[in-house]
Design an enzyme around this catalytic site. Sequence first.
Site, PDB file in Angstrom:
ATOM      1  N   ARG A 129       0.828  -1.221   0.000  1.00  0.00           N
ATOM      2  CA  ARG A 129       0.000   0.000   0.000  1.00  0.00           C
ATOM      3  C   ARG A 129       0.858   1.265   0.000  1.00  0.00           C
ATOM      4  NH1 ARG A 129      -5.163  -2.056   3.444  1.00  0.00           N
ATOM      5  NH2 ARG A 129      -6.390  -2.485   1.589  1.00  0.00           N
ATOM      6  N   LYS A 148     -20.323 -16.321  -0.353  1.00  0.00           N
ATOM      7  CA  LYS A 148     -21.772 -16.255  -0.138  1.00  0.00           C
ATOM      8  C   LYS A 148     -22.516 -15.430  -1.173  1.00  0.00           C
ATOM      9  CE  LYS A 148     -21.277 -16.013   4.888  1.00  0.00           C
ATOM     10  NZ  LYS A 148     -21.360 -14.971   5.931  1.00  0.00           N
ATOM     11  N   GLY A 188     -11.204  -8.413  -2.060  1.00  0.00           N
ATOM     12  CA  GLY A 188     -10.015  -8.637  -1.241  1.00  0.00           C
ATOM     13  C   GLY A 188      -9.408 -10.016  -1.436  1.00  0.00           C
ATOM     14  N   GLY A 215     -13.582  -3.755   0.262  1.00  0.00           N
ATOM     15  CA  GLY A 215     -14.958  -3.298   0.520  1.00  0.00           C
ATOM     16  C   GLY A 215     -15.379  -2.196  -0.428  1.00  0.00           C
TER      17      GLY A 215
HETATM   18  P1  ADP Z   1     -13.717 -11.526  -2.187  1.00  0.00           P
HETATM   19  O1  ADP Z   1     -12.993 -11.112  -0.926  1.00  0.00           O
HETATM   20  O2  ADP Z   1     -12.802 -11.640  -3.360  1.00  0.00           O
HETATM   21  O3  ADP Z   1     -14.911 -10.671  -2.441  1.00  0.00           O
HETATM   22  P2  ADP Z   1     -15.214 -13.552  -0.766  1.00  0.00           P
HETATM   23  O4  ADP Z   1     -14.809 -12.936   0.523  1.00  0.00           O
HETATM   24  O5  ADP Z   1     -16.624 -13.444  -1.166  1.00  0.00           O
HETATM   25  O6  ADP Z   1     -14.265 -13.019  -1.939  1.00  0.00           O
HETATM   26  O7  ADP Z   1     -14.914 -15.115  -0.741  1.00  0.00           O
HETATM   27  C1  ADP Z   1     -13.668 -15.660  -0.442  1.00  0.00           C
HETATM   28  C2  ADP Z   1     -13.795 -16.991   0.235  1.00  0.00           C
HETATM   29  O8  ADP Z   1     -14.655 -17.863  -0.466  1.00  0.00           O
HETATM   30  C3  ADP Z   1     -12.467 -17.693   0.360  1.00  0.00           C
HETATM   31  O9  ADP Z   1     -12.080 -17.729   1.709  1.00  0.00           O
HETATM   32  C4  ADP Z   1     -12.743 -19.091  -0.196  1.00  0.00           C
HETATM   33  O10 ADP Z   1     -12.186 -20.134   0.576  1.00  0.00           O
HETATM   34  C5  ADP Z   1     -14.256 -19.164  -0.142  1.00  0.00           C
HETATM   35  N1  ADP Z   1     -14.779 -20.181  -1.064  1.00  0.00           N
HETATM   36  C6  ADP Z   1     -14.660 -20.223  -2.413  1.00  0.00           C
HETATM   37  N2  ADP Z   1     -15.196 -21.373  -2.899  1.00  0.00           N
HETATM   38  C7  ADP Z   1     -15.649 -22.070  -1.839  1.00  0.00           C
HETATM   39  C8  ADP Z   1     -16.298 -23.340  -1.678  1.00  0.00           C
HETATM   40  N3  ADP Z   1     -16.569 -24.100  -2.723  1.00  0.00           N
HETATM   41  N4  ADP Z   1     -16.609 -23.726  -0.416  1.00  0.00           N
HETATM   42  C9  ADP Z   1     -16.318 -22.959   0.636  1.00  0.00           C
HETATM   43  N5  ADP Z   1     -15.720 -21.754   0.560  1.00  0.00           N
HETATM   44  C10 ADP Z   1     -15.384 -21.316  -0.670  1.00  0.00           C
HETATM   45 MG    MG Z   2     -13.464 -11.422   1.172  1.00  0.00          MG
END
Ligand code: ADP
Ligand code: MG
Length: 405
Positions: free
Chosen positions: A36, A203, A354, A377
């Site tokens: 950063r 999710k 992230g 975020g």
């Molecule tokens: P970002 O930070 O890029 O927006 P998220 O926070 O929504 O992404 O999701 C990241 C998490 O999703 C990771 O910790 C990863 O392990 C989890 N994940 C991805 N695929 C699966 C899966 N099939 N089952 C459980 N967790 C998952």
């Molecule tokens: Mg995340």
Amino acid sequence: MSKKTMKDVELKGKVVLIRVDFNVPMKDGVITDDNRIVQALSTIKYAIDQGGKLVLFSHLGRVKDEADKADNSLAPVAKRLSQLLNRPITFVGETRGEQLEKAIKAMSNGDVVMFENTRFEDINGKKESKNDPELGKYWASLGDIFVNDAFGTAHRAHASNVGIAANMKDVVAGFLMEKEINFIGNAVDNPVRPFIAILGGAKVSDKISVIENLINKADKILICGAMAYTFYKALGYEVGTSKCENDFVEFAKGLLEKANGKIILPIDTVIVKEFSEFAESRVVTSDQIPADEMGMDIGPKTIELFEKELQGAKTVVWNGPAGVFEFDKFAVGTNGICRILANLVGATTIIGGGDSAAAAIKLGYEDKFSHISTGGGASLEYLEGKLLPGVEIINDKNCCCGNCK
Ligand code: ADP
Ligand code: MG
């Protein structure tokens, strides 16, 4: 870009207040990743070269009480920045007061002053995080021009961005902020088509607004990650013990209807009996997940399908890993997407999120994307189509009076 940048104002001899994002990871007072700080260098160097008198400030971590101060001081960050710039920096261990004011008055053109963690102001009444009007006014009184370069906090209205801006005439974007607005803002508002979104991660509930926004804008949405299982359930598939949000099955059903074929789901899945790095795995077609097994990653046929769908794309936005990438064994899908995007010719490829950014960097693709957003975020809210307060406060380029936001 429709916002003013540092290049639109005269910095010479001016006290330039620069809100940077120096919220770096630290362990026992040592910076574990200085990315950063490195990312802010072009803005800082430019302001120095132009002969500005720089006052830098940032938040770091969370500060609830006096005890949190020791672990969250910006002093080590000032030291690191001084090394990177190869010039002295005057660090003031306060967020306001005589010492700070004196240091600013004593500056010559090109000098740099940095003051303490803005969140030290949260100890008595959350003045920074709740945008206390007096605090924003005080900080604004210290300078002539405000440069907001902290995209990572742009989704929050704090005293150190929105509060200051409300009390200053010249409010412009730093180069990092400009880059974020150009890439993510343009992709969402004015994409070169075909525009394809890849949405994964944990999710559906976290990403509802992103899907709702992008379904109207993208030509296709490729779903992966744990999010896929909620969609499978909506189709009536067995999802076994996979991460699935039952409360959002109806929502997913509605989306599939509304999407009119725009949503592409994974066709095969890597499954295991237990959530472990060492679990024995196998690949099944997506409607064949046994009741006692769970999905951990997209399968090889899905990677092929995604590769086909992505051919010819001109803009790709990716948010959310394709599988549990933290375990090497289940990082294959995420790696596959990185590889496909790295090899797309003539496409603007953007990661906003992230964990997705961390995954791409961990897998060695840091330099293979057009843009990897620095704000988790903030980039998510940008993809949701929300107006970010820290972006809105920047003066418009074509303003009539020098003060249009
Ligand atoms: P970002 O930070 O890029 O927006 P998220 O926070 O929504 O992404 O999701 C990241 C998490 O999703 C990771 O910790 C990863 O392990 C989890 N994940 C991805 N695929 C699966 C899966 N099939 N089952 C459980 N967790 C998952
Ligand atoms: Mg995340």
